[in-house]
Design a protein around this motif. Sequence first.
Motif, PDB file in Angstrom:
ATOM      1  N   GLY A 124       6.407 -48.020  33.175  1.00  0.00           N
ATOM      2  CA  GLY A 124       7.561 -46.918  32.599  1.00  0.00           C
ATOM      3  C   GLY A 124       8.311 -46.090  33.768  1.00  0.00           C
ATOM      4  O   GLY A 124       8.120 -46.489  34.944  1.00  0.00           O
ATOM      5  N   ASN A 125       8.726 -45.236  33.660  1.00  0.00           N
ATOM      6  CA  ASN A 125       9.478 -44.345  34.507  1.00  0.00           C
ATOM      7  C   ASN A 125       8.266 -43.201  34.926  1.00  0.00           C
ATOM      8  O   ASN A 125       8.109 -42.420  34.220  1.00  0.00           O
ATOM      9  CB  ASN A 125      10.423 -43.646  33.807  1.00  0.00           C
ATOM     10  N   MET A 126       7.809 -43.363  36.214  1.00  0.00           N
ATOM     11  CA  MET A 126       6.956 -42.434  36.664  1.00  0.00           C
ATOM     12  C   MET A 126       7.353 -41.353  37.531  1.00  0.00           C
ATOM     13  O   MET A 126       6.817 -40.690  38.513  1.00  0.00           O
ATOM     14  CB  MET A 126       6.020 -43.315  37.810  1.00  0.00           C
ATOM     15  N   GLU A 167       2.325 -47.630  20.343  1.00  0.00           N
ATOM     16  CA  GLU A 167       1.619 -46.603  20.358  1.00  0.00           C
ATOM     17  C   GLU A 167       2.614 -44.942  20.349  1.00  0.00           C
ATOM     18  O   GLU A 167       2.268 -44.169  19.738  1.00  0.00           O
ATOM     19  CB  GLU A 167       0.534 -46.366  21.076  1.00  0.00           C
ATOM     20  N   VAL A 168       3.443 -45.468  21.103  1.00  0.00           N
ATOM     21  CA  VAL A 168       4.449 -44.206  21.307  1.00  0.00           C
ATOM     22  C   VAL A 168       5.184 -43.898  19.993  1.00  0.00           C
ATOM     23  O   VAL A 168       5.430 -42.731  19.431  1.00  0.00           O
ATOM     24  CB  VAL A 168       5.448 -44.615  22.445  1.00  0.00           C
ATOM     25  N   LEU A 186      14.643 -50.852  23.320  1.00  0.00           N
ATOM     26  CA  LEU A 186      15.878 -50.210  24.107  1.00  0.00           C
ATOM     27  C   LEU A 186      15.481 -49.971  25.658  1.00  0.00           C
ATOM     28  O   LEU A 186      16.309 -49.788  26.415  1.00  0.00           O
ATOM     29  CB  LEU A 186      16.020 -48.954  23.457  1.00  0.00           C
ATOM     30  N   SER A 187      14.160 -50.162  26.097  1.00  0.00           N
ATOM     31  CA  SER A 187      13.823 -49.593  27.214  1.00  0.00           C
ATOM     32  C   SER A 187      13.167 -50.677  28.056  1.00  0.00           C
ATOM     33  O   SER A 187      13.278 -50.466  29.535  1.00  0.00           O
ATOM     34  CB  SER A 187      12.702 -48.394  27.286  1.00  0.00           C
ATOM     35  N   GLY A 188      12.725 -51.754  27.312  1.00  0.00           N
ATOM     36  CA  GLY A 188      11.979 -52.566  28.069  1.00  0.00           C
ATOM     37  C   GLY A 188      10.821 -52.566  28.670  1.00  0.00           C
ATOM     38  O   GLY A 188       9.739 -53.061  29.375  1.00  0.00           O
ATOM     39  N   GLY A 209      11.961 -39.414  27.501  1.00  0.00           N
ATOM     40  CA  GLY A 209      10.583 -39.292  27.474  1.00  0.00           C
ATOM     41  C   GLY A 209       9.832 -40.255  27.023  1.00  0.00           C
ATOM     42  O   GLY A 209       8.628 -40.442  27.538  1.00  0.00           O
ATOM     43  N   TYR A 210      10.252 -41.139  26.081  1.00  0.00           N
ATOM     44  CA  TYR A 210       9.197 -41.966  25.628  1.00  0.00           C
ATOM     45  C   TYR A 210       9.132 -43.453  26.531  1.00  0.00           C
ATOM     46  O   TYR A 210       8.310 -44.212  26.236  1.00  0.00           O
ATOM     47  CB  TYR A 210      10.040 -42.661  24.342  1.00  0.00           C
ATOM     48  N   THR A 211      10.033 -43.263  27.612  1.00  0.00           N
ATOM     49  CA  THR A 211       9.827 -44.531  28.611  1.00  0.00           C
ATOM     50  C   THR A 211       9.067 -43.708  29.914  1.00  0.00           C
ATOM     51  O   THR A 211       8.463 -44.730  30.684  1.00  0.00           O
ATOM     52  CB  THR A 211      10.956 -44.587  29.402  1.00  0.00           C
ATOM     53  N   MET A 212       8.427 -42.533  29.752  1.00  0.00           N
ATOM     54  CA  MET A 212       7.599 -41.939  30.887  1.00  0.00           C
ATOM     55  C   MET A 212       6.231 -42.607  31.114  1.00  0.00           C
ATOM     56  O   MET A 212       5.674 -42.871  29.827  1.00  0.00           O
ATOM     57  CB  MET A 212       7.552 -40.442  30.826  1.00  0.00           C
TER      58      MET A 212
END
Length: 336
Positions: free
Chosen positions: A292-294, A23-24, A45-47, A170-173
Amino acid sequence: MAHRVRLLGVAASLPPQVRTSSEVEALIARASPGYRVRPGAVEALSGVRTRRVAADDVQCSDLAVDAARRALDVAERRPADVDLLVFAAASQDLMEPATAHIVQAKLGTRAQVFDVKNACNSFLAGVQVAESLIASGAARTALVATGEPCSRAVAWRVRDGAEFRRSFPGYTMGDAGAAAVLGRAPDGRGIFHHHTEALSDHWELATIRGGGSMHPRDHAHDFLHADGVRLKDAFIAHGPAVLARSMERAGVTFADFRRILVHQATLPYLHEMLAATGMPADLVELTVVDHGNMAAASLPVAYAQATARGALAPGDRVLWVGLASGISVHVMMSDV
């Protein structure tokens, strides 16, 4: 026996909406008609498989207040018991006043309030300040709360591969709130070590440049941009040494801890940090895949997650490893 300051209750607030990495990619494609993201690239790329997203009308303070109410319940305390309230986050409701005032107004406390900000280490910094004020006698019961609607700082429109890479962090947030209630611990358990070091020459590697004196009215600077590779390399180069110095000063090894909470930006980055530090993977509480990254909420969410599934019990020790753009490394050690 000396009275330490203890985390009496820790809780998280996770918005109900779940956004997948697919969805991202769809959101990027919708906002960037001239650029095509390779399907599956964000997760590869991010997991990060999924992250939580707060509704548009949910503020930083709302996430913090929901978590604070839960933390007070865990600690068996009332809002009236709180005489120090610290809002500690990379995000904020507005420039003025301190978001802590808004949290207090919504929560119903009548305490001394202020904000503490140091990117993803804001929560640990807030806990350290609150601990010091309790230890000095200036406060008895402190509430440290964070609210991170990180999805508001994502740049969806990209023109080319270079801009995609700058916007990729930002796409990992993911969005989250968390809170901790602190007070004196007569049984001697509690927080027993802090160590922090800052390598501020690297501050330009990850920024949101809008909202301050640099770019007060240019909304193009309201989004997160970062050099993810250089940022990761800087942490891998310096973070393990800081952690080693901290553990040596505290006289502990990884085997002394039941769980390790380490800030997680991406899964590959976490794996590199584990390899560089020697942290046992089976002791690390994993959050980045599902959340994700919080930002500053990452570590207290991990603590609440571990507690909820029974991975932590009274008498256990917890190692907190904070990593924040700036760059700063903050290590905290505590008893449950």
